[in-house]
Design an enzyme around this catalytic site. Sequence first.
Site, PDB file in Angstrom:
ATOM      1  N   GLU A 153       0.928  -1.259   0.062  1.00 22.58           N
ATOM      2  CA  GLU A 153       0.071  -0.060   0.186  1.00 22.58           C
ATOM      3  C   GLU A 153       0.975   1.325   0.114  1.00 22.58           C
ATOM      4  O   GLU A 153       1.855   1.242   0.907  1.00 22.58           O
ATOM      5  CB  GLU A 153      -1.145   0.032   1.185  1.00 22.58           C
ATOM      6  CG  GLU A 153      -1.970   1.270   1.189  1.00 22.58           C
ATOM      7  CD  GLU A 153      -2.574   1.506   2.437  1.00 22.58           C
ATOM      8  OE1 GLU A 153      -2.485   0.808   3.546  1.00 22.58           O
ATOM      9  OE2 GLU A 153      -3.726   2.185   2.363  1.00 22.58           O
TER      10      GLU A 153
ATOM     11  N   ARG B  89       6.415 -12.882   9.346  1.00 22.91           N
ATOM     12  CA  ARG B  89       7.272 -11.415   9.101  1.00 22.91           C
ATOM     13  C   ARG B  89       8.659 -11.412   9.684  1.00 22.91           C
ATOM     14  O   ARG B  89       8.723 -12.260  10.603  1.00 22.91           O
ATOM     15  CB  ARG B  89       6.739 -10.183   9.179  1.00 22.91           C
ATOM     16  CG  ARG B  89       5.347  -9.980   9.538  1.00 22.91           C
ATOM     17  CD  ARG B  89       5.108  -8.563  10.051  1.00 22.91           C
ATOM     18  NE  ARG B  89       3.902  -7.958   9.967  1.00 22.91           N
ATOM     19  CZ  ARG B  89       3.382  -6.685   9.532  1.00 22.91           C
ATOM     20  NH1 ARG B  89       4.230  -6.129   8.878  1.00 22.91           N
ATOM     21  NH2 ARG B  89       2.246  -6.493   9.685  1.00 22.91           N
TER      22      ARG B  89
ATOM     23  N   LYS C 147       4.601   0.729  11.335  1.00 23.53           N
ATOM     24  CA  LYS C 147       4.018   1.963  10.752  1.00 23.53           C
ATOM     25  C   LYS C 147       3.859   3.059  12.051  1.00 23.53           C
ATOM     26  O   LYS C 147       4.605   4.154  11.984  1.00 23.53           O
ATOM     27  CB  LYS C 147       2.912   2.063   9.927  1.00 23.53           C
ATOM     28  CG  LYS C 147       2.629   3.320   9.334  1.00 23.53           C
ATOM     29  CD  LYS C 147       3.158   3.565   8.028  1.00 23.53           C
ATOM     30  CE  LYS C 147       2.928   4.994   7.469  1.00 23.53           C
ATOM     31  NZ  LYS C 147       1.491   5.242   7.343  1.00 23.53           N
TER      32      LYS C 147
END
Length: 563
Positions: free
Chosen positions: A40, A265, A275
């Site tokens: 994104e 991850r 983030k």
Amino acid sequence: MTNENEDQSNIKPKHFIQEAIDEDLKSGRFKRIHTRFPPEPNGYPHIGHAKAISINFEIAKEYGGLCNLRFDDTNPLAEETEYVNAIKEDIRWLGYDWEDREYYASDYFEQLYEYAVKLIKDGKAYVDSLSAEEMSEYRGPWNKPGKNSPYRGRSVEENLDLFERMRKGEFADGTHTLRAKIDMASPNMNLRDPAMYRILKAHHHRTGDAWCIYPTYDWAHGEGDSIEGISHSLCSMEFENHRLLYDWFVEQLGIHHPRQMEFSRLNLTCTVMSKRRLVKLVQDRHVRGWDDPRMPTLRGMRRRGYTPEAIRHLCEIAGVTKTPSTLQMSVLENCLREDLNKRVLRKMAVLHPLRVVIENYPEGKVEELDAVNNPEDAGAGTRKIPFSRVIYIEQDDFMQHPPKEFFRLAPEREVRLRYAYFIQCNRVIQDRQGNITELRCTYDPETRGGQAPDGRKVKATIHWVSADHAVDAEVRLYDNLFSKEDPDDFPEGKDFIVNLNPKSLEILKNCKLELSLASATVGERFQFERLGYFCVDPDSSAQRLVFNRTVTLRDTWAKTRKG
RNA sequence: UGGGGUGUGGUGUAACGGUAGCACGCCGGCCUUUGGAGCCGUUAGUGAAGGUUCAAAUCCUUCCACCCCAGCCA
């Protein structure tokens, strides 16, 4: 020609995704492999993204397939063109190429709309008019089934009409949604009639104001994969719960059905990856920006001097599993040193200068001495470095009262100046406060190049820079951004900021570099002998060079000194 | 509390019923004109308890721990 039985130990074991792909190819479920990296465009990529990038591109390469770049731009509130450019730049820097296959979820908005109309006609989607809060209430908690929305029974005609008017912009934001009609009692929350479209009168970075309804991730992602003919849709573990929904949508539509598989991850000690936390570090000025060399962002690491090869190698050795895990920073550092050691030129640089006068060396005399550029690479050749009567050595390389494990310079002791001569310290000059300001030494002219004809040995070789020929520079030393391995381990009532390492940045303004460094250009990497790997920071100007320390050398002395 | 997932030395990762291996770290040694690099060695592990089997990290049962999910974020 290699014998198959020759060395089984060199065969890299396959991870679970490769094994699944092998089966899918064998069974004919897929004829060729096609992956995608679907960021994104709402932020700068970090080392965690590097793992997803490398898995997708590497698998495509390994199976002779393709990997697309697809921007998942379904939320105009969060996304910006600046980020798409940043992401492209970082992926290219990492060494991956998507050729002409640069796609956007927003490319498919029209197709998605038609798909949605089909689901409405099939009675599998409906327009809901519950508010966000009401919808949440109706969804219910995990352990209790949800309730059907009162609007769930709307006729196909009414749904079609309402949906069309949603698109036309007749309704205010948040007043209606399109929902999939699945099962409000499902134990999997994602199946409790998930939203497919929301009304958002927002400007989109690519489609502008053409749309005022935007698809959700769940609705757009699998369909985008399908449209692009993706075979394996690889994503991180948090989407595992969404796979049933992913499958449901493509099944209802009867379109190409990619296989979603999830891996865990990449996490690293002493840093943060989310983030939210990264934004806080930047906004609250704990770092200088997204490209601060202490940040785990790819631009930060690039500025710091990390190589794409080291990052790719890290991703490779981290492996692909479903186990939640955190790699130690030392593993990354090891990848870096391994890479840099082989390819980078050696230089001499003194970070904390201590003036040394060699009393028996003639005033005004300058010799050009030969130095090896890279002992790991004979092809890198040699260079000349100037030597003269006054030099700088590292403050750490002298001790007035040395413990027995210290074998550098000390009063009455002899050491080797790298590529130059043996020197012996005769006198220590101190200021009124007792600080050592200068050393008076003598050299042995017979030891030129570093060997004594009488076979006499010294216990240490230290680096130096000729005072008259030194280049002044600023050097920025970096350490872990957080002093705790897990920055999220903080006392109650505090936040992760308390774990910031106060010594993550140290700026040295008075460093002395060997002359040949005067022409170093931004981004160039070097090893400063005995100190570490450094690279030229973009803050450098013609007047002033600025170096970043990428990583130190392994320092066993520092270890024994502490222990 | 319902669902989904994961547990192998300090950390990460192999093993696919048959010697628990590798890497990083740690510790020690060799070598060295970088206390770098390189080389050698040591340490240390199958979450727990039962069961099946000649043999279990692997199969079965129960338990425990941790992660994800109640956005009209992705």
